[in-house]
Design a protein around this motif. Structure first.
Motif, PDB file in Angstrom:
ATOM      1  N   ALA A  35       1.705  -6.515 -10.367  1.00  0.00           N
ATOM      2  CA  ALA A  35       2.099  -6.541  -8.959  1.00  0.00           C
ATOM      3  C   ALA A  35       0.872  -6.827  -8.100  1.00  0.00           C
ATOM      4  CB  ALA A  35       2.731  -5.217  -8.564  1.00  0.00           C
ATOM      5  N   ARG A  36       1.057  -7.648  -7.061  1.00  0.00           N
ATOM      6  CA  ARG A  36      -0.078  -7.996  -6.201  1.00  0.00           C
ATOM      7  C   ARG A  36       0.424  -8.468  -4.841  1.00  0.00           C
ATOM      8  NH1 ARG A  36      -1.172 -13.678  -6.461  1.00  0.00           N
ATOM      9  NH2 ARG A  36       0.289 -14.773  -7.841  1.00  0.00           N
ATOM     10  N   VAL A  37      -0.506  -8.547  -3.919  1.00  0.00           N
ATOM     11  CA  VAL A  37      -0.221  -9.080  -2.588  1.00  0.00           C
ATOM     12  C   VAL A  37      -0.356 -10.598  -2.645  1.00  0.00           C
ATOM     13  CG1 VAL A  37      -0.946  -9.128  -0.183  1.00  0.00           C
ATOM     14  CG2 VAL A  37      -0.999  -6.970  -1.469  1.00  0.00           C
ATOM     15  N   LEU A  38       0.711 -11.316  -2.304  1.00  0.00           N
ATOM     16  CA  LEU A  38       0.700 -12.782  -2.384  1.00  0.00           C
ATOM     17  C   LEU A  38       0.093 -13.421  -1.140  1.00  0.00           C
ATOM     18  CD1 LEU A  38       4.285 -13.354  -3.873  1.00  0.00           C
ATOM     19  CD2 LEU A  38       2.101 -13.214  -5.095  1.00  0.00           C
ATOM     20  N   ALA A  39       0.373 -12.886   0.035  1.00  0.00           N
ATOM     21  CA  ALA A  39      -0.127 -13.478   1.272  1.00  0.00           C
ATOM     22  C   ALA A  39      -0.107 -12.443   2.376  1.00  0.00           C
ATOM     23  CB  ALA A  39       0.722 -14.687   1.672  1.00  0.00           C
ATOM     24  N   ILE A 111      -1.810  -1.044  -1.270  1.00  0.00           N
ATOM     25  CA  ILE A 111      -0.368  -1.107  -1.475  1.00  0.00           C
ATOM     26  C   ILE A 111      -0.018  -0.419  -2.796  1.00  0.00           C
ATOM     27  CG2 ILE A 111       1.654  -2.593  -1.589  1.00  0.00           C
ATOM     28  CD1 ILE A 111       0.043  -2.674   1.051  1.00  0.00           C
ATOM     29  N   THR A 112       0.956   0.476  -2.733  1.00  0.00           N
ATOM     30  CA  THR A 112       1.491   1.124  -3.929  1.00  0.00           C
ATOM     31  C   THR A 112       2.878   0.565  -4.198  1.00  0.00           C
ATOM     32  OG1 THR A 112       0.252   3.159  -3.488  1.00  0.00           O
ATOM     33  CG2 THR A 112       2.112   3.309  -5.010  1.00  0.00           C
ATOM     34  N   PHE A 113       3.037  -0.085  -5.343  1.00  0.00           N
ATOM     35  CA  PHE A 113       4.299  -0.753  -5.674  1.00  0.00           C
ATOM     36  C   PHE A 113       5.261   0.223  -6.359  1.00  0.00           C
ATOM     37  CE2 PHE A 113       1.045  -4.012  -5.452  1.00  0.00           C
ATOM     38  CZ  PHE A 113       1.642  -4.980  -4.667  1.00  0.00           C
ATOM     39  N   THR A 114       6.514  -0.163  -6.358  1.00  0.00           N
ATOM     40  CA  THR A 114       7.542   0.703  -6.932  1.00  0.00           C
ATOM     41  C   THR A 114       7.440   0.823  -8.440  1.00  0.00           C
ATOM     42  OG1 THR A 114       9.043  -1.214  -6.948  1.00  0.00           O
ATOM     43  CG2 THR A 114       9.178   0.281  -5.065  1.00  0.00           C
ATOM     44  N   ASN A 115       6.720  -0.071  -9.105  1.00  0.00           N
ATOM     45  CA  ASN A 115       6.550   0.024 -10.556  1.00  0.00           C
ATOM     46  C   ASN A 115       5.340   0.863 -10.942  1.00  0.00           C
ATOM     47  OD1 ASN A 115       4.428  -1.646  -9.889  1.00  0.00           O
ATOM     48  ND2 ASN A 115       5.077  -3.355 -11.195  1.00  0.00           N
ATOM     49  N   ASP A 119      -2.501  -2.373  -5.375  1.00  0.00           N
ATOM     50  CA  ASP A 119      -3.385  -3.496  -5.069  1.00  0.00           C
ATOM     51  C   ASP A 119      -4.082  -3.204  -3.751  1.00  0.00           C
ATOM     52  OD1 ASP A 119      -4.683  -5.900  -5.228  1.00  0.00           O
ATOM     53  OD2 ASP A 119      -2.983  -7.125  -4.577  1.00  0.00           O
ATOM     54  N   THR A 120      -5.335  -3.619  -3.653  1.00  0.00           N
ATOM     55  CA  THR A 120      -6.116  -3.414  -2.438  1.00  0.00           C
ATOM     56  C   THR A 120      -6.766  -4.723  -2.020  1.00  0.00           C
ATOM     57  OG1 THR A 120      -8.090  -2.793  -3.695  1.00  0.00           O
ATOM     58  CG2 THR A 120      -6.605  -1.013  -3.037  1.00  0.00           C
ATOM     59  N   GLY A 121      -7.125  -4.815  -0.747  1.00  0.00           N
ATOM     60  CA  GLY A 121      -7.800  -6.013  -0.258  1.00  0.00           C
ATOM     61  C   GLY A 121      -8.229  -5.856   1.191  1.00  0.00           C
TER      62      GLY A 121
END
Length: 219
Positions: A35-39, A111-115, A119-121
């Motif tokens: 999982a990641r931040v796309l944009a 960001i903490t994803f549901t899975n 991810d950080t940035g």
């Protein structure tokens, strides 16, 4: 079952359950797609002519808005968030902001994803300056204080706590329950006791002592 064997069996069961839950949690996270931040909008290095009222993030999968943080700061380091982060569709987050003046701004996200992944940035953008934002040093973390960092209980951790609590309860019940005494397999019989022989006392019924054959008669 003796107390020692019962304790060993309970300890073995407890260890087996703990290992199974741990393996299941690891498999759950390892099998999930990365999982990641796309944009992010505004994008990193953007020079905006108008003031935005929010920062949005497009994600590869769903995120938990309660456990996620997006912090926007001005060039002086003051936070310009205008409310809490919320979902934006099924795979997005939005952070309302209030920008009071032109200048450079920074965005830091965690960001903490549901899975269970995160991810950080960090990124920068400018508003009303006509030029790209200047790099003025390291951007602070997205989490501003201890109150914002109170994530609560992670779903996987909560599951582990519930399972451990149930197992512990079962262990206590088994250890506190008294061991049953084993009864004999055959039918129980009560031994009979012969009545004691009554001792004869006093003279014979005839009132005279009997003679022996060798004793002469006195008649």
């Amino acid at each position: 079952m003796s107390a020692g064997r019962r304790t060993l069996a309970v300890a073995t069961a407890l260890a087996s359950v703990g290992i199974a839950v741990a393996v299941g949690a690891v498999a759950r996270q390892s099998d999930a797609e990365p999982a990641r931040v796309l944009a992010v909008t505004p994008a990193d290095g953007a020079a905006l002519a108008t003031t935005p009222d929010e920062v949005t993030l497009q994600l590869s999968t769903g995120a938990d808005p309660v456990l996620s943080h997006v912090t926007v700061r001005d060039s002086a380091g003051a936070t310009v968030n205008d409310g809490r982060v919320s979902t934006d569709g099924q795979r997005g987050l939005r952070q309302p902001v209030r920008l009071a003046r032109p200048g450079d701004y920074s965005v830091a996200y965690h960001i903490t994803f549901t899975n269970g992944q995160d991810d950080t940035g960090v990124l920068r953008f400018s508003v009303g300056t006509g030029v790209a934002p200047r790099s003025t040093g390291q951007i602070p973390d997205a989490i501003t204080d201890a109150a914002d960092h109170a994530h609560g209980v992670d779903p996987v951790g909560a599951t582990l706590l519930v399972v451990d609590g149930l197992v512990l309860l079962a262990v206590l019940v088994l250890l506190l329950r008294p061991a049953r005494r084993r009864r004999p397999s055959g039918p129980s019989t009560t031994p009979t006791v012969d009545p004691p022989t009554q001792a004869r006392t006093g003279p014979p019924a005839s009132g005279r002592r009997g003679r022996t054959p060798s004793e002469p008669s006195r008649d």
